[in-house]
Design a protein around this motif. Structure first.
Motif, short mmCIF file in Angstrom:
data_model
loop_
_atom_site.label_atom_id
_atom_site.label_comp_id
_atom_site.label_asym_id
_atom_site.label_seq_id
_atom_site.Cartn_x
_atom_site.Cartn_y
_atom_site.Cartn_z
N HIS A 108 8.39 50.76 -61.87
CA HIS A 108 9.59 50.90 -62.69
C HIS A 108 10.43 49.63 -62.55
O HIS A 108 10.48 49.03 -61.47
N PRO A 109 11.11 49.20 -63.61
CA PRO A 109 11.86 47.93 -63.54
C PRO A 109 13.14 47.99 -62.73
O PRO A 109 13.70 46.93 -62.40
N ASN A 133 12.74 44.60 -55.98
CA ASN A 133 12.94 45.15 -54.64
C ASN A 133 11.69 45.02 -53.77
O ASN A 133 11.59 44.10 -52.97
N GLU A 134 10.73 45.92 -53.92
CA GLU A 134 9.57 45.94 -53.04
C GLU A 134 8.29 46.24 -53.79
O GLU A 134 8.30 46.79 -54.89
N VAL A 174 6.78 38.84 -52.00
CA VAL A 174 7.13 38.11 -50.78
C VAL A 174 8.20 38.83 -49.98
O VAL A 174 8.25 38.71 -48.74
N HIS A 175 9.06 39.60 -50.65
CA HIS A 175 10.05 40.39 -49.91
C HIS A 175 9.33 41.39 -49.00
O HIS A 175 9.64 41.50 -47.80
N SER A 176 8.38 42.12 -49.57
CA SER A 176 7.65 43.11 -48.78
C SER A 176 6.78 42.44 -47.72
O SER A 176 6.68 42.94 -46.58
N LEU A 177 6.16 41.32 -48.06
CA LEU A 177 5.29 40.65 -47.09
C LEU A 177 6.10 40.15 -45.89
O LEU A 177 5.66 40.28 -44.74
#
Length: 337
Positions: A108-109, A133-134, A174-177
């Motif tokens: 979802h955007p 976000n993620e 990259v945020h999640s990584l």
């Protein structure tokens, strides 16, 4: 964490032991993903695939992973093909579709939208990406790829040296990584981006609190020197107000074979979550890298199926039963892995 029956919404749910458990199951999925064996452990189960943003790899690899475990997939793509276009709320959508499915993957955007949906769902929900976000499953497959690429060098994930390059502000992968890397020890991380597209401060602080050495720089050449991994990202045009604004940064951090040879170690691994932007003026990963044996982007995308199979097996609590439902492959399959 308790995998069975759980939503997978963000990397903060994971401890290091959870990641190792997932990767052990992923290794067991490899012969099925590579068409060496067939399993029907999820025969009769239904995956609800709900993608309200464009997707090729994530949507199809989740569907393929579920099919390879013997399950079936029902898809909704785009708002225009769902009742949300008629004003239906995420709550109502979740209540309805969780009655049709055994597990749901959603993209979802809007940030936080998948968590809102999951709160109303009657079955487990996996976040396939929520705005900027993620993207937890992408981070997991990325780390699995890093582990696999370094395995032949007798290297583990601790003391990893990695450069992340490009749009670090809007790039949810990259945020999640980065959040996942905070579970490991003694890392050196170079964050290479324009000032306006720097990694969010809270993500950088998470890395530093974990004891990692973090360098933020606008210099591509210096940022990719002495690293094990270069992880490139495209400019996230869909997160900008206009295409013209995105164009200000497109092509600024272009990695090609000459830049690689001049600045990287001979065995530095090149990764990218894909799609890479191959349009003129962009090409953050040039096509002249296609014959470089250290270009891991297609091995990385193959690993997406393996890791997502493992997620399904753990969440639906069949990881120990997969081999019991195995049979040989009966059709011709090209050796492509």
């Amino acid at each position: 964490m308790q995998f069975a029956g759980s939503h997978i919404l963000g990397i903060s749910q994971f401890e290091r032991g959870d990641v190792e458990r997932l990767f052990t199951v992923a290794d067991q999925m490899r012969p099925y993903a590579h068409r060496e064996r067939i399993t029907r452990v999820l025969e009769g189960a239904i995956l609800g695939s709900m993608f309200f943003e464009p997707s090729t790899r994530t949507r199809i690899s989740f569907g393929s992973a579920f099919n390879l475990l013997g399950g079936e997939v029902r898809e909704t793509t785009g708002f225009e093909h769902s009742a949300i276009a008629k004003g239906e709320s995420l709550y109502d959508t979740a209540r309805v579709l969780s009655g049709y499915s055994d597990i749901i993957v959603m993209r979802h955007p809007e940030e936080g939208s998948v968590s809102e949906f999951a709160a109303a769902s009657r079955v487990p929900v996996i976040n396939g990406g929520d705005g900027a976000n993620e993207h937890p499953s992408q981070a997991l497959l990325d780390l699995y790829t890093i582990r696999s690429e370094l395995a032949g060098r007798d290297r583990g994930l601790d003391s990893l040296r990695i450069a992340m390059v490009g749009d670090l502000r809007f790039g949810r992968t990259v945020h999640s990584l980065c959040k996942l890397l905070s579970l490991y020890d003694h890392l050196r991380i170079s964050l290479v981006s324009p000032e306006a597209l720097r990694m969010p401060a809270d993500v950088v602080e998470t890395l530093r609190r974990a004891g990692h050495d973090v360098l933020e720089t606008e210099g591509l050449e210096s940022g990719i020197t002495d690293v094990d991994i270069v992880y490139s990202t495209r400019i996230q045009e869909e997160r900008f107000s206009t295409r013209e604004e995105a164009d200000l940064y497109r092509g600024r951090f272009r990695l090609n074979q000459s830049v690689y040879t001049a600045n990287c170690e001979p065995n530095t691994v090149i990764m990218h979550p894909l799609p890479r932007d191959s349009r003129e003026g962009a090409q953050e990963l040039d096509i002249d890298l296609n014959d470089n044996p250290n270009l891991a982007i297609f091995r990385q995308s193959d690993n997406g199926v393996i890791v997502r199979m493992a997620l399904f097996a753990l969440i639906l609590d069949v990881a120990e039963q997969v081999d019991q439902h195995a049979v040989p492959v009966s059709w011709y399959t090209e050796r492509r892995f």
